[in-house]
Design a protein around this motif. Structure first.
Motif, PDB file in Angstrom:
ATOM      1  N   UNK A   4      46.461  43.053 -45.028  1.00  0.00           N
ATOM      2  CA  UNK A   4      45.208  42.921 -44.051  1.00  0.00           C
ATOM      3  C   UNK A   4      45.640  44.229 -43.013  1.00  0.00           C
ATOM      4  N   UNK A   5      45.292  45.341 -43.455  1.00  0.00           N
ATOM      5  CA  UNK A   5      45.642  46.551 -42.666  1.00  0.00           C
ATOM      6  C   UNK A   5      44.617  46.277 -41.469  1.00  0.00           C
ATOM      7  N   UNK A   6      45.273  46.653 -40.016  1.00  0.00           N
ATOM      8  CA  UNK A   6      44.447  46.356 -38.940  1.00  0.00           C
ATOM      9  C   UNK A   6      44.628  45.171 -38.344  1.00  0.00           C
ATOM     10  N   UNK A   7      45.362  44.231 -38.896  1.00  0.00           N
ATOM     11  CA  UNK A   7      45.480  42.837 -38.525  1.00  0.00           C
ATOM     12  C   UNK A   7      46.075  42.634 -37.020  1.00  0.00           C
ATOM     13  N   UNK A   8      45.774  41.783 -36.164  1.00  0.00           N
ATOM     14  CA  UNK A   8      46.257  41.461 -34.841  1.00  0.00           C
ATOM     15  C   UNK A   8      46.699  40.269 -34.572  1.00  0.00           C
ATOM     16  N   UNK A   9      46.352  39.087 -35.556  1.00  0.00           N
ATOM     17  CA  UNK A   9      46.656  37.835 -35.413  1.00  0.00           C
ATOM     18  C   UNK A   9      47.689  37.351 -36.580  1.00  0.00           C
ATOM     19  N   UNK A  10      48.407  36.582 -36.077  1.00  0.00           N
ATOM     20  CA  UNK A  10      49.163  35.917 -37.130  1.00  0.00           C
ATOM     21  C   UNK A  10      48.398  35.061 -37.748  1.00  0.00           C
ATOM     22  N   UNK A  11      48.759  34.480 -38.957  1.00  0.00           N
ATOM     23  CA  UNK A  11      48.302  33.292 -39.942  1.00  0.00           C
ATOM     24  C   UNK A  11      47.795  32.295 -38.967  1.00  0.00           C
ATOM     25  N   UNK A  12      48.627  31.601 -38.179  1.00  0.00           N
ATOM     26  CA  UNK A  12      48.282  30.615 -37.438  1.00  0.00           C
ATOM     27  C   UNK A  12      47.325  30.861 -36.680  1.00  0.00           C
ATOM     28  N   UNK A  13      47.237  31.768 -35.741  1.00  0.00           N
ATOM     29  CA  UNK A  13      46.396  32.236 -34.747  1.00  0.00           C
ATOM     30  C   UNK A  13      45.007  32.322 -35.426  1.00  0.00           C
ATOM     31  N   UNK A  14      44.938  33.203 -36.622  1.00  0.00           N
ATOM     32  CA  UNK A  14      43.483  33.554 -37.330  1.00  0.00           C
ATOM     33  C   UNK A  14      42.995  32.096 -37.899  1.00  0.00           C
ATOM     34  N   UNK A  15      43.836  31.350 -38.378  1.00  0.00           N
ATOM     35  CA  UNK A  15      43.337  30.045 -38.840  1.00  0.00           C
ATOM     36  C   UNK A  15      42.688  29.482 -37.757  1.00  0.00           C
ATOM     37  N   UNK A  16      43.290  29.091 -36.463  1.00  0.00           N
ATOM     38  CA  UNK A  16      42.694  28.407 -35.303  1.00  0.00           C
ATOM     39  C   UNK A  16      41.548  29.388 -34.808  1.00  0.00           C
ATOM     40  N   UNK A  17      41.683  30.567 -34.883  1.00  0.00           N
ATOM     41  CA  UNK A  17      40.291  31.096 -34.555  1.00  0.00           C
ATOM     42  C   UNK A  17      39.247  30.794 -35.287  1.00  0.00           C
ATOM     43  N   UNK A  18      39.343  31.042 -36.771  1.00  0.00           N
ATOM     44  CA  UNK A  18      38.192  30.701 -37.661  1.00  0.00           C
ATOM     45  C   UNK A  18      37.737  29.269 -37.547  1.00  0.00           C
ATOM     46  N   UNK A  19      38.499  28.299 -37.365  1.00  0.00           N
ATOM     47  CA  UNK A  19      38.255  27.086 -37.000  1.00  0.00           C
ATOM     48  C   UNK A  19      37.485  26.753 -35.897  1.00  0.00           C
ATOM     49  N   UNK A  20      37.758  27.309 -35.029  1.00  0.00           N
ATOM     50  CA  UNK A  20      36.845  27.362 -33.666  1.00  0.00           C
ATOM     51  C   UNK A  20      35.719  27.738 -33.959  1.00  0.00           C
ATOM     52  N   UNK A  21      35.629  29.077 -34.413  1.00  0.00           N
ATOM     53  CA  UNK A  21      34.385  29.474 -34.739  1.00  0.00           C
ATOM     54  C   UNK A  21      33.345  28.718 -35.711  1.00  0.00           C
ATOM     55  N   UNK A  22      33.967  28.324 -36.648  1.00  0.00           N
ATOM     56  CA  UNK A  22      33.132  27.167 -37.508  1.00  0.00           C
ATOM     57  C   UNK A  22      32.618  26.135 -36.783  1.00  0.00           C
ATOM     58  N   UNK A  23      33.304  25.467 -35.872  1.00  0.00           N
ATOM     59  CA  UNK A  23      33.049  24.329 -35.343  1.00  0.00           C
ATOM     60  C   UNK A  23      31.902  24.758 -33.966  1.00  0.00           C
ATOM     61  N   UNK A  24      32.289  25.974 -33.598  1.00  0.00           N
ATOM     62  CA  UNK A  24      31.030  26.485 -32.509  1.00  0.00           C
ATOM     63  C   UNK A  24      29.699  26.571 -33.239  1.00  0.00           C
ATOM     64  N   UNK A  25      29.735  26.877 -34.592  1.00  0.00           N
ATOM     65  CA  UNK A  25      28.395  27.296 -35.109  1.00  0.00           C
ATOM     66  C   UNK A  25      27.877  25.860 -35.542  1.00  0.00           C
ATOM     67  N   UNK A  26      28.677  25.001 -35.766  1.00  0.00           N
ATOM     68  CA  UNK A  26      28.173  23.612 -36.157  1.00  0.00           C
ATOM     69  C   UNK A  26      27.546  22.759 -34.905  1.00  0.00           C
ATOM     70  N   UNK A  27      27.915  23.320 -33.948  1.00  0.00           N
ATOM     71  CA  UNK A  27      27.474  22.500 -32.422  1.00  0.00           C
ATOM     72  C   UNK A  27      25.852  22.998 -32.193  1.00  0.00           C
TER      73      UNK A  27
END
Length: 65
Positions: A42-65
């Protein structure tokens, strides 16, 4: 097929045209090292796997609300 999927994922993530040199060595969130394999995949990446996973989960939860 895998190559096409990765290309599409890079396009959606805004990573097209970036190289491993554009990737961070340490996560912007937790300051943990980012593996060379992730930086290369993932050239240009700035987050580790754990933080990216957490970010994506938070984004999904925000869209569902």
């Amino acid at each position: 097929m895998l190559s096409d999927a990765l290309s599409e994922q890079h396009r959606r993530a805004g990573l097209q045209g970036k190289t491993i040199d554009d990737s961070a060595h340490f996560c912007a969130e937790c300051d943990e090292p980012i593996s060379d394999a992730r930086r290369e995949a993932y050239p240009g990446v700035h987050l580790c796997v754990d933080c990216k996973t957490r970010q994506e989960k938070q984004e999904r939860m925000a869209r569902e609300c």
